[in-house]
Scaffold this active site. Structure first.
Site, mmCIF file in Angstrom:
data_model
loop_
_atom_site.group_PDB
_atom_site.id
_atom_site.type_symbol
_atom_site.label_atom_id
_atom_site.label_comp_id
_atom_site.label_asym_id
_atom_site.label_seq_id
_atom_site.Cartn_x
_atom_site.Cartn_y
_atom_site.Cartn_z
ATOM 1 N N SER A 73 0.789 -1.243 0.000
ATOM 2 C CA SER A 73 0.000 0.000 0.000
ATOM 3 C C SER A 73 0.814 1.283 0.000
ATOM 4 O O SER A 73 0.226 2.373 -0.097
ATOM 5 C CB SER A 73 -0.972 0.001 1.181
ATOM 6 O OG SER A 73 -2.045 -0.886 0.924
ATOM 7 N N PHE A 131 -15.982 -5.384 9.696
ATOM 8 C CA PHE A 131 -16.797 -4.484 10.491
ATOM 9 C C PHE A 131 -16.462 -4.577 11.981
ATOM 10 O O PHE A 131 -15.874 -5.562 12.444
ATOM 11 C CB PHE A 131 -18.275 -4.782 10.257
ATOM 12 C CG PHE A 131 -18.708 -4.527 8.837
ATOM 13 C CD1 PHE A 131 -19.046 -3.251 8.420
ATOM 14 C CD2 PHE A 131 -18.748 -5.566 7.913
ATOM 15 C CE1 PHE A 131 -19.430 -3.008 7.104
ATOM 16 C CE2 PHE A 131 -19.125 -5.333 6.600
ATOM 17 C CZ PHE A 131 -19.472 -4.052 6.195
ATOM 18 N N SER A 180 -10.227 1.664 1.785
ATOM 19 C CA SER A 180 -10.770 0.873 0.679
ATOM 20 C C SER A 180 -9.825 0.898 -0.509
ATOM 21 O O SER A 180 -9.548 1.965 -1.082
ATOM 22 C CB SER A 180 -12.139 1.417 0.250
ATOM 23 O OG SER A 180 -12.607 0.734 -0.889
ATOM 24 N N GLY A 319 3.060 -0.690 3.874
ATOM 25 C CA GLY A 319 2.286 -1.613 3.056
ATOM 26 C C GLY A 319 2.801 -3.023 3.169
ATOM 27 O O GLY A 319 3.982 -3.245 3.454
#
Length: 373
Positions: A73, A131, A180, A319
């Site tokens: 990332s 979640f 996301s 990342g």
């Protein structure tokens, strides 16, 4: 199991300075269960480079100090910087509705370019949503034996976006924050639409060539190799009552796309983050926007703004991707940077995640918060 903990750090590079505290830091990192690490520190004392652990399971050679790695990332920071370069050039606006540039996806017109870069769009994460109550909404396959067996498959970025958009949004655009990968695949498609060029071509023109980042690349379609020299990445899974560990250094990273597909080196990451925070890539106003964090997670536009815990601040993005990881930290003035490449054995339980967080924090404290005296 701890791999390579017996190895000692490679003698410091750069100015040849003795930094025993950094040598110990890389040894301690490997002792937490990682196969190997390459660390590069640039500060007021000059440059220090060291490695610890091994480059390959079963081997004795250390990771190469100048090795390339998949940066996961950290790709997002490169992508955000490229988008902001296009904003600086007038071809794009941070408040532009993304739907105006990518009408084919039927995006909510409230979603802006800024929301993509800051993860406030609410768009479903195509690698799955986790979640607060512990439930998971799955996305594409990126773990376990199924991923290992299919790791050379090609995924089109448009298909990743369409998968995400087939799922319920996490929240109304601009009302919350949630990480996301889909945001950055949309950023990729946005770059390609605005420039008329592929992302690898646009990245080379706007970021890599101006900074002479010879070790850094956006993999082209079908490019599976990490250019030598490099340490190896591994993935472990259980099936049929057996545990199997596979070398996954070679893979097709199109499954993550611009959410985390780039390859670089600690030297290039140092050059990049130094140039970025030093104002060589962006005008002052856009750099300030990039480094202004939202309230919930401290995420700016493709970077985290993190408190060191001792009164200081660092600009960072880390990342990880299937046995390779990268660290990138800089003080806001670029005077001190820490860049690292880690190789390890990954698994679907992400069993090294907690150790990674703690070991990384210790490195940050050693570099950015040294004891007085």
């Amino acid at each position: 199991m701890t791999y390579g903990a017996r190895e000692t750090a490679e003698p410091p590079g750069g100015a040849g300075q003795e930094r025993p505290e950094l040598q110990k830091a890389v040894e301690d990192f490997v002792a937490c269960g990682f196969t190997g690490i390459q660390l590069r520190v640039n500060d007021g004392r000059g440059e220090w480079v060291g490695t610890a652990g091994v480059a390959e399971l079963g081997g004795s050679a250390r990771p190469p100090a100048d090795g390339r790695t998949r940066i996961g990332s950290v790709t997002k920071t490169f992508t955000a910087a490229l988008v902001l370069r296009l904003v600086a050039g007038g071809g794009l606006g941070l408040e532009d509705p993304v739907a105006d540039h990518l009408p084919e996806f039927g995006l909510d017109r409230r979603i802006t370019v800024r929301m993509l870069l800051q993860h406030t769009s609410g768009i479903f994460n195509f690698t799955g949503e986790y979640f607060e109550d512990g439930t998971v909404a799955p996305g594409i396959v990126w773990q376990g034996r199924e991923w290992v067996d299919g790791r050379f498959r090609t995924h089109r970025p448009q298909d990743l976006v369409r998968l995400a958009l087939s799922k319920p949004a996490r929240f109304e655009p601009g009302t919350d924050w949630s990480y996301s990968n889909t945001n950055y695949v949309l950023a990729r498609l946005l770059i390609e639409k605005v420039t008329g060029r592929s992302l690898p071509e646009a990245m080379r023109e706007h970021i890599l060539q101006p900074l002479d980042l010879a070790d850094t690349l956006v993999p082209e379609t079908g490019q599976e190799e990490v250019p030598a020299p490099h340490a190896h990445a591994y993935y472990r899974y259980e099936a049929d009552g057996r545990t199997t560990t596979v070398d996954v250094t070679r893979q097709n990273p199109s499954w993550i796309s611009s959410g985390g597909d780039m390859i670089s080196s600690t030297a290039d990451l140092h050059t990049f983050v130094s140039a970025l925070v030093g104002g060589r890539l962006l005008p002052a106003g856009l750099l300030a926007e990039m480094c202004t964090p939202e309230a919930k997670a401290g995420y700016g536009l493709g970077v985290m703004v993190q408190d060191t815990g001792r009164g200081g601040t660092v600009i960072t993005h880390n990342g990880g991707i299937a046995g390779h990881a990268a660290l990138m930290y800089a003080t806001p003035d670029g005077g001190t940077t820490l860049t690292a490449a880690v190789n390890y054995v990954d698994d679907s339980a992400m069993s090294l995640a907690e150790a990674f967080g703690k070991a990384t924090q210790r490195l940050v404290e050693e570099v950015f918060c040294p004891p007085a005296g």
